[in-house]
Motif scaffolding. Structure first.
Motif, short mmCIF file in Angstrom:
data_model
loop_
_atom_site.label_atom_id
_atom_site.label_comp_id
_atom_site.label_asym_id
_atom_site.label_seq_id
_atom_site.Cartn_x
_atom_site.Cartn_y
_atom_site.Cartn_z
N LYS A 104 3.80 1.40 3.78
CA LYS A 104 3.69 2.05 5.08
C LYS A 104 5.05 1.86 5.76
N GLU A 143 3.58 1.31 -3.22
CA GLU A 143 3.01 2.06 -2.10
C GLU A 143 3.33 1.27 -0.83
N THR A 190 2.29 6.58 5.19
CA THR A 190 2.29 6.17 3.78
C THR A 190 3.47 6.80 3.04
N THR A 193 1.91 -2.12 0.72
CA THR A 193 0.45 -2.09 0.77
C THR A 193 -0.19 -2.03 -0.61
#
Length: 275
Positions: free
Chosen positions: A199, A197, A131, A226
């Motif tokens: 990944k 956000e 993340t 995400t």
């Protein structure tokens, strides 16, 4: 987080039903996003620097939750006007604590579902991806959500800020919060900040630098969006870049190329009205 898209939109392993990265689809999404981005980033930064003034105070609401409710309603309308009403879903349980911010103010979390546009990359993270966060301008949010990609910084003359070509993310929310520019999105005097956000694939990492808040430089094909984290009612501090009013001409419009952006920015004069 992910929706059940039609099978013709994703390539899957028929035996394992496992998502497979579609290089051609990703390249098309990047190409469309790059054409739409054109030279607008430089205009944002030029106006942002010109507007570098004193700190602006937060708007004070009678109820501390009132400001959040007002933003949520206006933001949903903003998304629907851009045919993105279904790609973000509010998830209050994942709101980061305000103490993670810089400035330390309340956050609102939205889960991202890639819309089924043919020019959307439909990126999905593998289980080992980590993340991270990426602060951005609201002027670019429409294109990011529409195309499902974050573009790399490669051209200083176009206003890109970088020390190594690539996409910049960080695992520190406060760092991304600082790079998220405060904008008066709805022209109502209230400033908001947007953070992506993501990944990212550690194997796609080009460089890590602790200086600057823990910056990770990766290639964009190793990043999947995400969620979106909004910091509402978050005006600029003294000396920060900002956008003090919303100008439709500066928003990245999917499908609009450089020439169309320039025409929108500088409409041709009507010769019949010239003197």
């Amino acid at each position: 987080i992910w929706s059940d898209e039609p099978e013709d939109l994703l390539l899957r392993d028929p035996d394992k039903d496992k998502y497979q990265f579609d290089r051609n689809r990703f390249a098309r999404a990047v190409r469309c996003a790059e054409e739409s981005r054109a030279a607008l980033v430089g205009n944002w930064r030029e106006l942002g620097w010109k507007k570098r003034k004193k700190e602006i105070e937060q708007i004070v609401y009678l109820d501390e939750d009132e400001g959040k409710k007002v933003f949520v309603l206006k933001f949903q309308r903003w998304l629907e006007q851009r045919q993105l009403g279904d790609c973000l879903q509010r998830d209050q349980g994942r709101d980061p604590p305000s103490s993670d911010g810089k400035p330390p103010r309340a956050f609102l979390y939205y889960r991202y579902t890639p819309p089924c546009f043919p020019e959307n990359a439909q990126m999905r993270p593998d289980g080992h991806w980590a993340t991270a966060y990426h602060g951005t301008w609201f002027y670019g949010l429409r294109s990011i959500l529409h195309h499902g990609v974050l573009l790399e910084s490669t051209d200083e003359s176009a206003g890109h800020e970088f020390w190594l070509s690539g996409l910049y993310v960080t695992q520190n929310l406060y760092t991304a919060n600082w790079y998220a520019r405060a904008q008066n999105v709805f022209n109502d005097g209230v400033f908001h900040r947007a953070i992506m956000e993501v990944k990212y694939d550690p194997a796609k990492r080009k460089k890590y630098r602790e200086r600057g808040g823990g910056q990770i430089v990766v290639s964009s094909d190793g990043v999947a969006i995400t969620g979106v984290i909004i910091q509402p009612n978050s005006p600029p501090n003294k000396g920060e870049e900002r956008s003090e009013e919303w100008n439709d001409r500066l928003e990245i419009i999917p499908g609009r190329n450089l020439e169309e952006h320039q025409e929108q920015k500088d409409p041709p004069r009507d010769a019949s009205r010239s003197r």
